[in-house]
Design an enzyme around this catalytic site. Structure first.
Site, PDB file in Angstrom:
ATOM      1  N   LYS A  59       3.818  22.194  -4.082  1.00  0.00           N
ATOM      2  CA  LYS A  59       5.164  22.120  -3.510  1.00  0.00           C
ATOM      3  C   LYS A  59       5.343  20.759  -2.857  1.00  0.00           C
ATOM      4  O   LYS A  59       4.583  20.390  -1.962  1.00  0.00           O
ATOM      5  CB  LYS A  59       5.361  23.234  -2.492  1.00  0.00           C
ATOM      6  CG  LYS A  59       6.715  23.179  -1.817  1.00  0.00           C
ATOM      7  CD  LYS A  59       6.974  24.383  -0.942  1.00  0.00           C
ATOM      8  CE  LYS A  59       8.324  24.256  -0.258  1.00  0.00           C
ATOM      9  NZ  LYS A  59       8.598  25.407   0.611  1.00  0.00           N
ATOM     10  N   ARG A 119      18.312  24.969   2.681  1.00  0.00           N
ATOM     11  CA  ARG A 119      18.181  25.007   4.143  1.00  0.00           C
ATOM     12  C   ARG A 119      19.520  25.370   4.780  1.00  0.00           C
ATOM     13  O   ARG A 119      19.554  26.002   5.826  1.00  0.00           O
ATOM     14  CB  ARG A 119      17.603  23.688   4.667  1.00  0.00           C
ATOM     15  CG  ARG A 119      16.129  23.533   4.246  1.00  0.00           C
ATOM     16  CD  ARG A 119      15.497  22.205   4.667  1.00  0.00           C
ATOM     17  NE  ARG A 119      14.189  22.035   4.012  1.00  0.00           N
ATOM     18  CZ  ARG A 119      13.528  20.882   3.956  1.00  0.00           C
ATOM     19  NH1 ARG A 119      14.032  19.799   4.519  1.00  0.00           N
ATOM     20  NH2 ARG A 119      12.353  20.817   3.357  1.00  0.00           N
ATOM     21  N   LYS A 138       8.716  17.479   6.438  1.00  0.00           N
ATOM     22  CA  LYS A 138       7.606  18.383   6.134  1.00  0.00           C
ATOM     23  C   LYS A 138       6.459  17.662   5.425  1.00  0.00           C
ATOM     24  O   LYS A 138       5.655  18.279   4.735  1.00  0.00           O
ATOM     25  CB  LYS A 138       8.136  19.572   5.310  1.00  0.00           C
ATOM     26  CG  LYS A 138       9.197  20.392   6.051  1.00  0.00           C
ATOM     27  CD  LYS A 138       9.518  21.720   5.361  1.00  0.00           C
ATOM     28  CE  LYS A 138      10.479  22.561   6.204  1.00  0.00           C
ATOM     29  NZ  LYS A 138      10.733  23.910   5.633  1.00  0.00           N
ATOM     30  N   LYS A 184       7.089  23.088  -7.651  1.00  0.00           N
ATOM     31  CA  LYS A 184       8.395  23.082  -7.005  1.00  0.00           C
ATOM     32  C   LYS A 184       8.675  21.721  -6.388  1.00  0.00           C
ATOM     33  O   LYS A 184       7.795  21.212  -5.696  1.00  0.00           O
ATOM     34  CB  LYS A 184       8.389  24.153  -5.914  1.00  0.00           C
ATOM     35  CG  LYS A 184       9.656  24.239  -5.130  1.00  0.00           C
ATOM     36  CD  LYS A 184       9.546  25.319  -4.102  1.00  0.00           C
ATOM     37  CE  LYS A 184      10.804  25.247  -3.252  1.00  0.00           C
ATOM     38  NZ  LYS A 184      10.647  25.893  -2.000  1.00  0.00           N
ATOM     39  N   SER A 235      17.450  24.627  -5.053  1.00  0.00           N
ATOM     40  CA  SER A 235      18.867  24.620  -4.672  1.00  0.00           C
ATOM     41  C   SER A 235      19.573  23.315  -5.038  1.00  0.00           C
ATOM     42  O   SER A 235      20.707  23.335  -5.511  1.00  0.00           O
ATOM     43  CB  SER A 235      18.982  24.896  -3.173  1.00  0.00           C
ATOM     44  OG  SER A 235      18.205  23.971  -2.432  1.00  0.00           O
ATOM     45  N   TYR A 264      18.630  30.101  -9.487  1.00  0.00           N
ATOM     46  CA  TYR A 264      19.879  30.698  -8.998  1.00  0.00           C
ATOM     47  C   TYR A 264      20.821  30.979 -10.155  1.00  0.00           C
ATOM     48  O   TYR A 264      21.810  31.679 -10.007  1.00  0.00           O
ATOM     49  CB  TYR A 264      20.530  29.770  -7.962  1.00  0.00           C
ATOM     50  CG  TYR A 264      19.592  29.486  -6.803  1.00  0.00           C
ATOM     51  CD1 TYR A 264      19.414  30.434  -5.795  1.00  0.00           C
ATOM     52  CD2 TYR A 264      18.831  28.315  -6.744  1.00  0.00           C
ATOM     53  CE1 TYR A 264      18.525  30.213  -4.760  1.00  0.00           C
ATOM     54  CE2 TYR A 264      17.937  28.080  -5.710  1.00  0.00           C
ATOM     55  CZ  TYR A 264      17.786  29.033  -4.720  1.00  0.00           C
ATOM     56  OH  TYR A 264      16.896  28.816  -3.709  1.00  0.00           O
TER      57      TYR A 264
HETATM   58  C1  PBG Z   1      10.669  27.576   2.843  1.00  0.00           C
HETATM   59  C2  PBG Z   1      11.198  27.377   1.472  1.00  0.00           C
HETATM   60  C3  PBG Z   1      12.024  26.333   1.035  1.00  0.00           C
HETATM   61  C4  PBG Z   1      12.426  26.650  -0.254  1.00  0.00           C
HETATM   62  C5  PBG Z   1      11.812  27.856  -0.600  1.00  0.00           C
HETATM   63  N1  PBG Z   1      11.057  28.294   0.467  1.00  0.00           N
HETATM   64  C6  PBG Z   1      12.529  25.135   1.755  1.00  0.00           C
HETATM   65  C7  PBG Z   1      11.610  24.216   2.416  1.00  0.00           C
HETATM   66  O1  PBG Z   1      10.418  24.129   2.137  1.00  0.00           O
HETATM   67  O2  PBG Z   1      12.114  23.518   3.314  1.00  0.00           O
HETATM   68  C8  PBG Z   1      13.371  25.818  -1.081  1.00  0.00           C
HETATM   69  C9  PBG Z   1      14.100  26.507  -2.177  1.00  0.00           C
HETATM   70  C10 PBG Z   1      15.282  25.787  -2.716  1.00  0.00           C
HETATM   71  O3  PBG Z   1      15.576  24.628  -2.361  1.00  0.00           O
HETATM   72  O4  PBG Z   1      15.971  26.385  -3.555  1.00  0.00           O
HETATM   73  N2  PBG Z   1       9.343  27.481   3.047  1.00  0.00           N
END
Ligand code: PBG
Length: 331
Positions: free
Chosen positions: A200, A210, A223, A254, A280, A319
């Site tokens: 990730k 978010r 992060k 991801k 997203s 989605y």
């Molecule tokens: C949280 C999480 C995130 C997503 C899935 N789980 C956001 C992040 O790490 O800040 C993102 C999913 C998306 O953008 O569709 N741990």
């Protein structure tokens, strides 16, 4: 590979009709490839749109069963739940994360009661419950690992108790998969699967998500001390190897489309069930361009999803799941 010279080979012969194209197509996209992420909120019989994700809503728990029935009728095998947590429940100790009656756990039970054959996936990370929006505990400005993992294990067990089929640790802490797997075995949840967010990346494509879960306002800093550097590729393979060795059943890359090279490397190297998350921001870009009339929504949606199959993925969190499944059914 060998190739006959022209005119013995005329590659266009095999593209000359729909039937021939269908015969030689190398990949297929089906609704069974999709995991559908949904957003859940408090209240009754209601839904609100997510402005940065046109077509996506947050729905109350009592409407989650409708989504599950829709998934079943479309042939989508799994739903992934994300909670829009009331800001009043966000605390420093994140205790809401393992409350058996939190939004996410209620939604799991709702789906398993209404449509038991839909697989329910969860998200494991502290960010929806943390006052500072981080996936782990923050102590003196540092996101601490081991104490966070203890909390994540409690969260995992609460979700397993609620009936989750697939746990999705998205936190990127070290040793979380091993700790969760041990606890699941000890507590009699040996058939609960883990689809680890193994590779990730610290991505700007998560922005609309978010907003959807109400974490953007809360997040302080970035992060980058736990999510991966977009410059890295070998490191992704190490993360996958680590999670498999700790007991992950399936792995995820991801974001999705900007990281298809990673998907292919993972599939080639390990041959394990490999998923991508079309996040997203990827979704929002297609919707925005389509709303402006700059792209053909349906065609780009299916082409983007097919790219995951071509890259070796077994499935994709998207989605687009219901819209794409509907379109595939019409074809
Ligand atoms: C949280 C999480 C995130 C997503 C899935 N789980 C956001 C992040 O790490 O800040 C993102 C999913 C998306 O953008 O569709 N741990």
């Amino acid at each position: 590979m060998t190739y006959a010279p022209f005119p013995f080979a005329r590659p266009r012969r095999l593209r000359s009709s729909k039937a021939l194209r269908a015969m030689v197509s190398e990949n297929v996209l089906t609704p069974a490839d999709f995991i559908w992420p949904i957003f859940v909120m408090d209240g009754t019989d209601d839904e609100t749109p997510v402005p940065s994700m046109p077509g996506v809503v947050r729905r109350t728990v009592d409407r989650v069963a409708d989504a599950a029935r829709e998934a079943r009728s479309l042939g989508i095998p799994a739903i992934c739940i994300f909670p829009y947590t009331d800001p009043a429940l966000k605390t420093e100790d994140c205790a809401e994360a393992w409350n058996p009656d939190n939004l996410s756990n209620r939604a799991i039970r709702e789906i398993k009661n209404a449509v038991p054959d839909i697989a329910v996936m969860t998200d494991i990370a502290l960010d929806p419950y943390n006052i500072n929006g981080h996936d782990g505990y923050v102590e003196n400005g540092e996101i601490v690992n081991d104490r966070t993992v203890e909390a994540l294990v409690k969260m995992a067990l609460a979700q397993a108790e609620a009936g989750a089929d697939i746990l999705g640790p998205s936190d990127m802490m070290d040793n979380r998969i091993g700790a969760m797997r041990d606890a699941l075995e000890e507590e009699g949840h040996q058939n609960v699967t883990i689809l680890s967010y193994s590779a990730k990346y610290a991505s700007a494509y998560y922005g609309p998500f978010r907003d959807a879960v109400g974490a953007s306002g809360a997040l302080t800093g970035d992060k980058k001390t736990y999510q991966m550097d977009p410059a890295n590729s070998d490191e992704a393979l190490l993360m996958i190897a680590r999670d498999l060795s700790e007991g992950a059943d399936m792995v995820m890359v991801k974001p999705g489309q900007p990281y298809l090279d990673i998907c292919r490397r993972v599939k080639d190297e390990f041959g394990v069930p490999t998923f991508a998350y079309q996040v997203s921001g990827e979704y929002a870009m297609v919707q925005a361009a389509a709303q402006n009339g700059w792209l053909d929504h349906d065609k780009v949606m299916l082409e983007s999803l097919m790219s995951f199959k071509r890259a070796g993925c077994d499935g994709v969190l998207t989605y687009f799941a219901p819209a794409a499944a509907r379109l595939l059914a019409d074809h």
